[in-house]
Design a protein around this motif. Structure first.
Motif, short mmCIF file in Angstrom:
data_model
loop_
_atom_site.label_atom_id
_atom_site.label_comp_id
_atom_site.label_asym_id
_atom_site.label_seq_id
_atom_site.Cartn_x
_atom_site.Cartn_y
_atom_site.Cartn_z
N ASP A 266 -22.41 -16.48 54.63
CA ASP A 266 -21.98 -15.12 54.95
C ASP A 266 -21.42 -14.33 53.77
OD1 ASP A 266 -22.64 -15.74 57.55
OD2 ASP A 266 -20.58 -15.90 58.28
N HIS A 267 -21.38 -14.89 52.56
CA HIS A 267 -20.62 -14.21 51.52
C HIS A 267 -21.27 -12.93 51.01
CE1 HIS A 267 -23.13 -16.55 48.56
NE2 HIS A 267 -22.84 -15.54 47.74
N GLU A 269 -22.70 -10.92 53.51
CA GLU A 269 -22.69 -10.07 54.70
C GLU A 269 -21.68 -8.94 54.48
OE1 GLU A 269 -24.77 -10.22 57.00
OE2 GLU A 269 -25.46 -12.31 57.20
N ARG A 270 -21.90 -7.83 55.14
CA ARG A 270 -21.00 -6.69 55.02
C ARG A 270 -20.64 -6.18 56.41
NH1 ARG A 270 -20.63 -8.85 50.90
NH2 ARG A 270 -21.24 -8.10 48.83
N GLY A 271 -19.40 -5.73 56.57
CA GLY A 271 -18.91 -5.34 57.88
C GLY A 271 -19.68 -4.21 58.52
N ASN A 282 -18.63 -6.69 61.40
CA ASN A 282 -17.29 -7.24 61.19
C ASN A 282 -16.95 -8.45 62.03
OD1 ASN A 282 -16.03 -5.72 59.12
ND2 ASN A 282 -15.96 -3.96 60.48
N ILE A 285 -18.84 -11.89 61.33
CA ILE A 285 -18.78 -12.56 60.03
C ILE A 285 -17.64 -13.58 60.04
CG2 ILE A 285 -18.53 -12.26 57.54
CD1 ILE A 285 -19.44 -9.36 57.92
N LEU A 287 -14.50 -15.97 58.84
CA LEU A 287 -13.33 -15.63 58.04
C LEU A 287 -13.55 -15.98 56.57
CD1 LEU A 287 -10.42 -14.71 57.66
CD2 LEU A 287 -9.67 -17.00 58.36
N LYS A 290 -15.79 -13.48 54.99
CA LYS A 290 -15.12 -12.20 54.71
C LYS A 290 -14.30 -12.29 53.42
CE LYS A 290 -14.62 -10.65 59.52
NZ LYS A 290 -13.65 -10.35 60.60
N SER A 293 -16.61 -12.68 50.30
CA SER A 293 -17.31 -11.43 49.97
C SER A 293 -16.41 -10.48 49.19
CB SER A 293 -17.82 -10.75 51.24
OG SER A 293 -16.77 -10.21 52.01
N TYR A 328 -16.16 -4.05 53.63
CA TYR A 328 -15.24 -5.18 53.52
C TYR A 328 -14.12 -5.08 54.55
CZ TYR A 328 -17.75 -5.26 49.14
OH TYR A 328 -18.75 -5.27 48.21
N ASP A 329 -13.61 -6.23 54.93
CA ASP A 329 -12.55 -6.31 55.93
C ASP A 329 -11.26 -5.73 55.35
OD1 ASP A 329 -10.16 -7.92 57.18
OD2 ASP A 329 -11.81 -8.06 58.62
#
Length: 421
Positions: A266-267, A269-271, A282, A285, A287, A290, A293, A328-329
């Motif tokens: 997932d690194h 992946e984007r929210g 969001n 993905i 933790l 997140k 990333s 990003y979170d």
């Protein structure tokens, strides 16, 4: 291109060419068998079809001025790796940390910094050998990595302000092993975030492992894809983007916990759903994904690459804070700022009193006013003079650019040499 229904693929089946996910992402290499667990995961991810290529197409990698390289040619003693094993690598690294910890808190600041640099270099060497051993022996031991990260994470917690002062240098632009440096620096920042959000220690160790090896999928790709001074073509970018799935497969084959597998997967992946490989949003993905990333992007922005100049850590922080289009979170970004400050540890700044300083530590009460080390000045004990900035009398006016940093460090180095002579 042949398609196959996921529910109809038999357990243990091998394909004559690569098995492709979404017509772009490599799911299995030809020598690997399809498994029931993989089938179950694909169904959970809502993938109904997978694909194979009837004929393998040779990748036309972009030309590069850098020498071809791969993790088979990293600067390690391969004979030593063949004779030894991963347990010996772990023991050597953990021993280095234990020796560094002896009396470290009582050392003068300059000596402590040198000790921390020794551990930093040892972590780079350890990471390089972990990657190389997987290439040469297909060996990747979870418990050894967890043991190593247990020792390093607590060391990083206690020496954060020193580790974060070790900034990337321009030599890494032509360094065939820059991915190792990227993984190491990302791990240090991820650990700082993990402690900031009060993650349990066992989870911090898992996160550290996931971050340290988050780029391991790249070892299956031509190095010209990530060592180049030219912009990649669309096709080359598509191939490079398969490294998350390749890394996921490597960890799955070696029975790593699902949380670590997903962190690597997932690194990118984007929210906002514009990441890859699964275009998650969001809440979907993981933790670890997140966190990786955020640290992966922050580190990449602030480090030199073959195709771009590095921005300052302050510029990188501002870019992360803007979070344009919300990739990003927000909670992780806030933790990043709180852990290393708005003016990141290691940055050189110009103060409102006309003096130049280096950010030495964060202020847990206000990320805008970090502790700084005044260049060229000492306290009564002979250590660098450190003061807390504020928003009134001693403000940070601005961050020095790269040329200014280079010039000011050269000035103080020459001054020190002249004094010694």
């Amino acid at each position: 291109m042949n398609s196959f229904q996921v529910t109809e693929i038999e357990d243990g089946r091998k394909f004559s060419s690569r098995l492709i996910l979404d017509k772009s992402f490599v799911l299995l290499d030809p020598e690997l068998s399809f498994s029931k667990s993989l089938q179950k995961a694909l169904i959970e991810w809502n993938f109904k079809e997978v694909f194979t290529e009837e004929e393998e197409k040779k990748l036309e990698a972009p030309k590069t001025n850098a020498a071809p390289a791969s993790f088979e040619t990293v600067d390690v003693d391969v004979d030593e790796l063949i004779e030894g094993n991963s347990s010996e690598l772990n023991s050597k690294f953990i021993k280095t940390i234990k020796e560094a910890n002896v009396g470290i808190s009582a050392k003068p600041e300059d000596e402590r910094m040198e000790t921390v640099k020794t551990v930093y270099e040892a972590l780079k060497d350890y990471t390089s050998k972990v990657f190389t051993r997987y290439v040469t022996h297909k060996e990747l031991k979870l418990q050894g990595l967890l043991d190593a990260m247990k020792s390093f994470s607590t060391f990083a917690r206690d020496n954060k302000k020193f580790l974060l002062r070790i900034t990337p240098d321009n030599e890494s632009v032509l360094d065939k092993n820059f991915i190792i440096k990227h993984c190491v620096r990302s791990t240090i920042i991820a650990i700082a975030i993990a402690y900031q959000i009060k993650m349990p220690q066992d989870k911090i160790e898992e996160l550290a492992v996931a971050t340290l090896i988050h780029e391991i999928g790249q070892i299956k790709l031509p190095p010209q894809l990530y060592i180049t001074d030219r912009q990649l073509s669309e096709g080359a970018r598509a191939v490079l983007s398969t490294h998350t799935v390749l890394g996921f497969n490597i960890l799955k084959e070696n029975n790593f916990p699902l949380a670590i597998q997903l962190g690597v997967l997932d690194h990118h992946e984007r929210g906002n759903g514009k990441g890859y490989p699964r275009h998650l949003t969001n809440d979907k993905i993981s933790l670890y994904g997140k966190i990786i990333s955020v640290v992966c992007t922050y580190e990449a922005i602030s480090s030199p690459r073959h195709y771009k100049q590095a921005k300052t850590t302050y510029e990188a922080m501002l870019e992360m804070l803007r979070n344009n289009d919300k990739p990003y979170d927000e909670t992780i970004i806030k933790a990043l700022v709180s852990a290393i400050s708005l003016f990141p540890i290691g940055a050189y700044v110009y103060l409102s009193n006309g003096k130049i300083a280096q950010v030495a530590d964060n202020n847990p009460n206000d990320p805008r006013t970090p502790l700084v080390k005044i260049l060229g000045e000492k306290n009564q004990l002979g250590n660098p003079l450190t003061v807390m900035t504020d928003n009134e009398k001693l403000k940070i006016s601005r961050v020095l650019n790269q040329k200014e940093v280079k010039d000011i460090l050269a000035y103080y180095n020459n001054k020190a040499e002249n004094k010694a002579n």
